[in-house]
Enzyme design. Sequence first.
Site, short mmCIF file in Angstrom:
data_model
loop_
_atom_site.label_atom_id
_atom_site.label_comp_id
_atom_site.label_asym_id
_atom_site.label_seq_id
_atom_site.Cartn_x
_atom_site.Cartn_y
_atom_site.Cartn_z
N HIS A 112 44.88 36.26 32.52
CA HIS A 112 43.60 36.49 31.82
C HIS A 112 42.36 36.04 32.53
O HIS A 112 41.54 34.99 31.95
CB HIS A 112 43.70 36.44 30.54
CG HIS A 112 42.59 37.37 30.16
ND1 HIS A 112 43.41 38.54 29.89
CD2 HIS A 112 41.79 37.58 29.25
CE1 HIS A 112 42.38 39.56 28.91
NE2 HIS A 112 41.05 38.78 28.94
N HIS A 165 41.63 43.58 36.92
CA HIS A 165 41.93 44.96 37.97
C HIS A 165 41.23 45.66 38.98
O HIS A 165 40.16 45.87 38.59
CB HIS A 165 42.86 45.32 36.85
CG HIS A 165 41.78 46.38 35.94
ND1 HIS A 165 41.50 46.26 34.49
CD2 HIS A 165 42.14 47.88 35.78
CE1 HIS A 165 40.46 47.03 33.94
NE2 HIS A 165 40.53 48.06 34.95
N CYS A 198 28.01 51.07 63.24
CA CYS A 198 28.02 49.71 64.16
C CYS A 198 26.44 49.68 64.68
O CYS A 198 26.02 48.55 64.23
CB CYS A 198 28.38 50.64 65.49
SG CYS A 198 30.54 49.73 65.35
ZN LIG Z 1 45.23 39.99 30.48
ZN LIG Z 2 31.85 50.98 64.04
#
Ligand SMILES: [Zn+2]
Ligand SMILES: [Zn+2]
Length: 338
Positions: A112, A165, A198
């Site tokens: 947890h 999660h 990029c």
């Molecule tokens: Zn948990």
């Molecule tokens: Zn790229």
Amino acid sequence: MPELRKDLMTHKWVITGTKTEEEFMQSLRPQKEIPDGQCFFCEGNESLTLPEIYSLRKFDTKPNTKGWQVRVVPSKSAAFKIEGPEGKIGHGIYDLMNNIGAHELIIESPKHIKNISDLPLEDIVRVLKVYQSRISDLANDDRLRYVLIFKNQRPQSPYRYGHTHSQLAALPLIPKVVKEELIYSRNYFKYKERCLFCDIIRQEQKDKSRIIEENSDYISFVPFAAKFPFEVQIMPKNHNADYRRETESSLKNFAHILKLSLSKIAVALNDPPLNYVLHTIPYLRPVQGYWDTIYKDFHWHLEINPQIVEITGFELGSGYHIQPLLPEICAKILREAK
Ligand SMILES: [Zn+2]
Ligand SMILES: [Zn+2]
Ligand SMILES: [Zn+2]
């Protein structure tokens, strides 16, 4: 059964009907702190979730028992269902669609722990590999067009949402936000014969003022026109459109910069709720050829948005964002956070 309905004024699809009236009214009532040991996601409580779809676990253990490291289960309040016919249906002037798809929860630790950045590096690498596996597995369903991986991190939340999660939504269409990125980056490539992302990385490296962290494979920075304070983007420095193609050694560096960026946000901003989303290429169907240059023009990335300011009427009414703090100041604060 939930439906996808199209808003004719904005051309946005809305997923509706994911809860019954009773479930929804229940969700409005204050949620109680879960008693010790009753978290759905903790090891030992496997029977409290729907049966697992996938897991990384010790080799001599059975599904839905103890012994796992990462566990993927269907969401109980799934916005999408795997069964049913696909395709659009007309209703008078309106369009709607069956919500074919999948909605899965990726439980990142048997323990947890509230935040992914509190997991050891090798555990985060495992989670990042599970993202790749799920995107690859779901590619076999040719009704699906996109898999969106996202996280709603709520460190202050009681109940099971306090257990770290991620979520996965496999969709029968490419989400509008992703489609717009795909179109803008393709247009940029057509005009300049270079990848937009990029080019952004090169510009950020030149300006330096918005960079939070860099390692051999990744860069993390506050975007030039960040929509929210402390918005952060992480991009691979080597051009790659498809997240599934990242190698194990690259994922280690990704885990490292993700952990660091999230930890800095937690320290600098007092552990705020946040979201992140992973944007990779869609499944390239059914119009083969339409995304001709996609491997050259798109570049996968992860976007992190701490939720520390409210969305106001201005944002809702105009589509513009007012972002009070200059991105360069946000970056400086995060860079210096220890
Ligand atoms: Zn948990
Ligand atoms: Zn790229
Ligand atoms: Zn994006």
